[in-house]
Write an enzyme that holds these catalytic residues in place. Structure first.
Site, PDB file in Angstrom:
ATOM      1  CE  LYS A  20       5.941  -0.880  -2.888  1.00 44.77           C
ATOM      2  NZ  LYS A  20       6.786   0.183  -3.528  1.00 44.77           N
ATOM      3  CE1 TYR A  60       2.389   2.369  -5.980  1.00 43.86           C
ATOM      4  CE2 TYR A  60       2.286   0.126  -6.816  1.00 43.86           C
ATOM      5  CZ  TYR A  60       2.718   1.030  -5.862  1.00 43.86           C
ATOM      6  OH  TYR A  60       3.477   0.599  -4.796  1.00 43.86           O
ATOM      7  CG  ASN A 123      10.266   1.072  -2.701  1.00 38.61           C
ATOM      8  OD1 ASN A 123       9.434   0.194  -2.933  1.00 38.61           O
ATOM      9  ND2 ASN A 123      10.049   2.341  -2.952  1.00 38.61           N
ATOM     10  CG  HIS A 126       1.946   1.219  -0.761  1.00 35.63           C
ATOM     11  ND1 HIS A 126       2.091   2.296  -1.599  1.00 35.63           N
ATOM     12  CD2 HIS A 126       0.727   1.345  -0.176  1.00 35.63           C
ATOM     13  CE1 HIS A 126       0.981   3.040  -1.538  1.00 35.63           C
ATOM     14  NE2 HIS A 126       0.143   2.489  -0.692  1.00 35.63           N
ATOM     15  CD  GLU A 137      -3.141   3.708  -1.268  1.00 37.66           C
ATOM     16  OE1 GLU A 137      -2.575   3.319  -0.218  1.00 37.66           O
ATOM     17  OE2 GLU A 137      -2.641   4.569  -2.018  1.00 37.66           O
TER      18      GLU A 137
HETATM   19  P1  IDP Z   1       6.212   5.886  -2.381  1.00 35.61           P
HETATM   20  O1  IDP Z   1       6.049   4.385  -2.488  1.00 35.61           O
HETATM   21  O2  IDP Z   1       7.370   6.234  -1.480  1.00 35.61           O
HETATM   22  O3  IDP Z   1       4.940   6.590  -2.016  1.00 35.61           O
HETATM   23  P2  IDP Z   1       5.792   6.856  -5.113  1.00 35.61           P
HETATM   24  O4  IDP Z   1       6.453   8.052  -5.696  1.00 35.61           O
HETATM   25  O5  IDP Z   1       4.338   6.941  -4.777  1.00 35.61           O
HETATM   26  O6  IDP Z   1       6.664   6.416  -3.824  1.00 35.61           O
HETATM   27  O7  IDP Z   1       6.023   5.652  -6.121  1.00 35.61           O
HETATM   28  C1  IDP Z   1       5.362   4.438  -5.924  1.00 35.61           C
HETATM   29  C2  IDP Z   1       6.333   3.308  -6.164  1.00 35.61           C
HETATM   30  O8  IDP Z   1       6.752   3.322  -7.532  1.00 35.61           O
HETATM   31  C3  IDP Z   1       7.634   3.380  -5.365  1.00 35.61           C
HETATM   32  O9  IDP Z   1       7.513   2.910  -4.033  1.00 35.61           O
HETATM   33  C4  IDP Z   1       8.542   2.508  -6.212  1.00 35.61           C
HETATM   34  O10 IDP Z   1       8.252   1.121  -5.994  1.00 35.61           O
HETATM   35  C5  IDP Z   1       8.094   2.872  -7.621  1.00 35.61           C
HETATM   36  N1  IDP Z   1       8.915   3.956  -8.179  1.00 35.61           N
HETATM   37  C6  IDP Z   1       8.820   5.272  -7.915  1.00 35.61           C
HETATM   38  N2  IDP Z   1       9.744   5.971  -8.599  1.00 35.61           N
HETATM   39  C7  IDP Z   1      10.438   5.068  -9.304  1.00 35.61           C
HETATM   40  C8  IDP Z   1      11.536   5.167 -10.221  1.00 35.61           C
HETATM   41  O11 IDP Z   1      12.069   6.242 -10.499  1.00 35.61           O
HETATM   42  N3  IDP Z   1      11.984   3.993 -10.762  1.00 35.61           N
HETATM   43  C9  IDP Z   1      11.421   2.789 -10.473  1.00 35.61           C
HETATM   44  N4  IDP Z   1      10.396   2.647  -9.624  1.00 35.61           N
HETATM   45  C10 IDP Z   1       9.920   3.779  -9.053  1.00 35.61           C
HETATM   46 MG    MG Z   2       3.122   6.801  -3.093  1.00 31.40          MG
END
Ligand code: IDP
Ligand code: MG
Length: 160
Positions: A20, A60, A123, A126, A137
């Protein structure tokens, strides 16, 4: 006797991995690629790419109803990302393990997020959550001709 479970366990999959914008800005591209390379998966596609709002929203789309969705789209489009397609037996679930939990503070040490990040909203990486989403994807982020079919010379030393 035909062992269907073995067949399922050994199915070759593809996953979409993306560094990212924060991972790119922090100079972690090489470190993140290394983790998948060293593990023994096969790289099939790789590019630095500035994505559009439309592409980020499509990627997303399952999270559209979430309150953080607009911030997530701003984050993903805030700078270039590194898009990768990786292939291997069990690569989808294994990549998720290498990446670690969504919240980097919950992610185990030794994982990418556990070692290198501190907040869910930053984080750094992805990974597709299912083989189906891996296919979806990769098709979304790569154009025809951008993926390579090749045989790594180390293949016989990674799988019997
Ligand atoms: P993942 O990336 O571990 O699969 P997902 O639940 O699919 O997690 O969410 C996609 C992305 O959305 C996360 O990696 C993060 O960047 C963002 N995200 C998810 N939950 C939150 C939140 O509660 N606050 C802010 N960003 C979030
Ligand atoms: Mg995800």
């Amino acid at each position: 006797i035909y062992d269907m479970r073995k067949d399922i366990e050994e199915r070759v999959e593809e996953t979409y991995i993306m560094v990212k914008p924060d991972g790119v800005q922090r100079g972690l591209v090489g470190e993140i690629i290394s983790r998948f390379e060293k593990k023994g998966f096969k790289l099939k596609g790789l590019k630095l790419f500035q994505c559009s709002k439309e592409l980020a929203e499509e990627h997303y789309k399952d999270l559209k109803a979430k309150s953080f969705f607009p911030k997530l789209i701003d984050y993903i489009t805030s700078g270039p990302v590194v898009s990768m397609a990786w292939e291997g037996v069990g690569v989808v679930a294994s990549a998720r393990k290498l990446i670690g939990s969504t919240d980097p503070l919950q992610a185990e040490p030794g994982t990418i997020r556990g070692d290198l990040a501190v907040q869910t909203g930053r984080n750094i990486v992805h990974g597709s959550d299912s083989p189906e989403n891996g296919q979806r994807e990769i098709a979304l982020w790569f154009k025809e001709g951008e993926l390579c079919e090749w045989t790594p010379v180390l293949a016989p030393w990674l799988r019997e």
